[in-house]
Design an enzyme around this catalytic site. Structure first.
Site, PDB file in Angstrom:
ATOM      1  N   HIS A   1       0.845  -1.203   0.000  1.00  0.00           N
ATOM      2  CA  HIS A   1       0.000   0.000   0.000  1.00  0.00           C
ATOM      3  C   HIS A   1       0.882   1.256   0.000  1.00  0.00           C
ATOM      4  O   HIS A   1       0.694   2.152  -0.833  1.00  0.00           O
ATOM      5  CB  HIS A   1      -0.904  -0.040   1.241  1.00  0.00           C
ATOM      6  CG  HIS A   1      -1.764   1.168   1.453  1.00  0.00           C
ATOM      7  ND1 HIS A   1      -3.129   1.127   1.319  1.00  0.00           N
ATOM      8  CD2 HIS A   1      -1.469   2.452   1.794  1.00  0.00           C
ATOM      9  CE1 HIS A   1      -3.645   2.332   1.569  1.00  0.00           C
ATOM     10  NE2 HIS A   1      -2.646   3.161   1.867  1.00  0.00           N
ATOM     11  N   GLU A   2       1.830   1.307   0.896  1.00  0.00           N
ATOM     12  CA  GLU A   2       2.655   2.526   0.979  1.00  0.00           C
ATOM     13  C   GLU A   2       3.556   2.660  -0.256  1.00  0.00           C
ATOM     14  O   GLU A   2       3.762   3.759  -0.763  1.00  0.00           O
ATOM     15  CB  GLU A   2       3.477   2.527   2.272  1.00  0.00           C
ATOM     16  CG  GLU A   2       2.640   2.484   3.557  1.00  0.00           C
ATOM     17  CD  GLU A   2       1.548   3.547   3.663  1.00  0.00           C
ATOM     18  OE1 GLU A   2       1.649   4.598   2.990  1.00  0.00           O
ATOM     19  OE2 GLU A   2       0.567   3.318   4.415  1.00  0.00           O
TER      20      GLU A   2
ATOM     21  N   HIS B   1       1.648   4.146  -3.033  1.00  0.00           N
ATOM     22  CA  HIS B   1       1.566   5.611  -2.962  1.00  0.00           C
ATOM     23  C   HIS B   1       2.778   6.233  -3.654  1.00  0.00           C
ATOM     24  O   HIS B   1       2.653   7.167  -4.440  1.00  0.00           O
ATOM     25  CB  HIS B   1       1.535   6.082  -1.508  1.00  0.00           C
ATOM     26  CG  HIS B   1       0.187   5.986  -0.853  1.00  0.00           C
ATOM     27  ND1 HIS B   1      -0.979   6.304  -1.498  1.00  0.00           N
ATOM     28  CD2 HIS B   1      -0.171   5.639   0.408  1.00  0.00           C
ATOM     29  CE1 HIS B   1      -1.999   6.138  -0.651  1.00  0.00           C
ATOM     30  NE2 HIS B   1      -1.534   5.737   0.497  1.00  0.00           N
TER      31      HIS B   1
ATOM     32  N   HIS C   1      -5.872   6.697  -2.689  1.00  0.00           N
ATOM     33  CA  HIS C   1      -6.744   5.715  -2.042  1.00  0.00           C
ATOM     34  C   HIS C   1      -7.958   5.389  -2.911  1.00  0.00           C
ATOM     35  O   HIS C   1      -8.511   6.262  -3.564  1.00  0.00           O
ATOM     36  CB  HIS C   1      -7.210   6.242  -0.684  1.00  0.00           C
ATOM     37  CG  HIS C   1      -6.109   6.268   0.324  1.00  0.00           C
ATOM     38  ND1 HIS C   1      -5.871   7.322   1.156  1.00  0.00           N
ATOM     39  CD2 HIS C   1      -5.157   5.357   0.605  1.00  0.00           C
ATOM     40  CE1 HIS C   1      -4.835   7.056   1.922  1.00  0.00           C
ATOM     41  NE2 HIS C   1      -4.374   5.866   1.600  1.00  0.00           N
TER      42      HIS C   1
ATOM     43  N   TYR D   1      -9.391   1.822   2.497  1.00  0.00           N
ATOM     44  CA  TYR D   1      -9.420   1.775   3.963  1.00  0.00           C
ATOM     45  C   TYR D   1     -10.504   0.804   4.427  1.00  0.00           C
ATOM     46  O   TYR D   1     -11.422   0.467   3.679  1.00  0.00           O
ATOM     47  CB  TYR D   1      -9.760   3.151   4.529  1.00  0.00           C
ATOM     48  CG  TYR D   1      -8.628   4.144   4.600  1.00  0.00           C
ATOM     49  CD1 TYR D   1      -7.308   3.786   4.336  1.00  0.00           C
ATOM     50  CD2 TYR D   1      -8.892   5.465   4.967  1.00  0.00           C
ATOM     51  CE1 TYR D   1      -6.292   4.722   4.428  1.00  0.00           C
ATOM     52  CE2 TYR D   1      -7.885   6.405   5.066  1.00  0.00           C
ATOM     53  CZ  TYR D   1      -6.575   6.035   4.793  1.00  0.00           C
ATOM     54  OH  TYR D   1      -5.594   6.960   4.892  1.00  0.00           O
TER      55      TYR D   1
HETATM   56 ZN   LIG Z   1      -2.578   5.136   2.176  1.00  0.00          ZN
END
Ligand SMILES: [Zn+2]
Length: 286
Positions: A92-93, A96, A102, A151
């Protein structure tokens, strides 16, 4: 930066203190990205722009979106209190850094989730910002409840509450609990970078087989309002970025005009765990 095979190289250093198992998990996340896209995370030698993976207490998990000059922090806290070192969180990071925002911030998200603002402190509203398709195209990839960039239902909600309700109830407990990046996540990365191979397949064939055209993203909604010419913040997160000295006005001036033109203040803004939002997807690694 590309190698001779056309892969995009992202130099990284691991400065944080991690044990052998944690390093293995970080490495495995990088390998998954390499197996499925044309992104290669490579150990930094002397490249000026790079990702630095850090472990600092109380900092949580966050990364900036896209490439910035110099050091690009990827915060992966790991200690007895909390750990960001699960493979899906690391992916996930890193996504980015690669350029993904997101999933629940997509322009079309209201067709798939209800954001329950009454259950969220206003200071956390920026976590649920809806991006215009102009700022972050979806590359025609469908909304994906299983995205590693989504999320979970309780994210940034008041205690005991939920912040998001999926329109299709069977996905309520699915969001935010990916075991891995979804194939749609990988497709998006492949589309951004025009990878020739994606998930071990020829990208063009993949496009045809799924009947969605990833090569020609249609930017449909939310043209910039005329009123924007009088210098407003178009992203709610601008003041927070500014207060944390994370607002890069060279890149963000059009999105955070008001914050970029205001003098620096000492306003304290609460720190969310994931303060990712920055640059436009398309401004990276070109
Ligand atoms: Zn994030």
């Amino acid at each position: 930066m590309q190698d001779s095979d056309g892969n995009y190289l992202i130099p990284f250093v691991i400065s944080g203190n991690y044990d052998a198992l944690e390093r293995k998990i970080i490495k495995s996340a990088m390998e998954k990205i390499a197996e499925n896209t044309c992104i290669r995370l490579i150990p930094r030698t002397n490249q000026p722009d790079y990702a630095e993976i850090l472990n600092k207490k109380g900092q949580g998990c966050y990364a900036s979106i896209g490439r910035f000059p110099g050091k690009n922090v990827v915060m992966l806290e790991s200690n007895d209190d909390q750990s960001c070192i699960q493979e899906d969180t690391v992916i996930h990071e890193l996504f980015h850094v690669i350029g993904l925002w997101h999933e629940h911030m997509r322009a079309d998200r209201d067709a798939f989730i209800n954001v329950l603002y009454k259950n969220i402190e206003p200071a956390q509203y920026p976590q649920f910002e809806k991006l215009s398709s102009r700022d972050a195209t979806t590359y025609n990839v469908p909304y994906d409840y299983k995205s590693v960039m989504h999320y979970d239902e309780t994210a940034f909600a008041k205690p005991g509450k939920i912040s998001m309700m999926t329109k299709d109830s069977k996905f309520q407990k699915v969001i935010g609990h990916p075991r891995d990046a979804s194939s749609n996540d990988y497709k998006k990365v492949c589309a951004i970078y025009h990878c020739s191979k994606c998930m071990k397949q020829n990208f063009d064939q993949l496009v045809i087989s799924d009947n969605i055209d990833l090569r020609n993203p249609v930017v449909t909604n939310t043209p910039i309002q005329q009123g924007d010419s009088d210098c407003t913040d178009r992203l709610g997160i601008c003041p927070m970025l500014k207060s944390r000295e994370m607002l890069n006005c060279k890149v963000m001036a059009t999105f955070c005009c008001s914050s970029c033109s205001a003098p620096t203040t000492t306003t304290t803004v609460s720190t969310p765990t994931d303060t990712s939002l920055w640059s436009r997807i398309k401004s990276i690694f070109q």
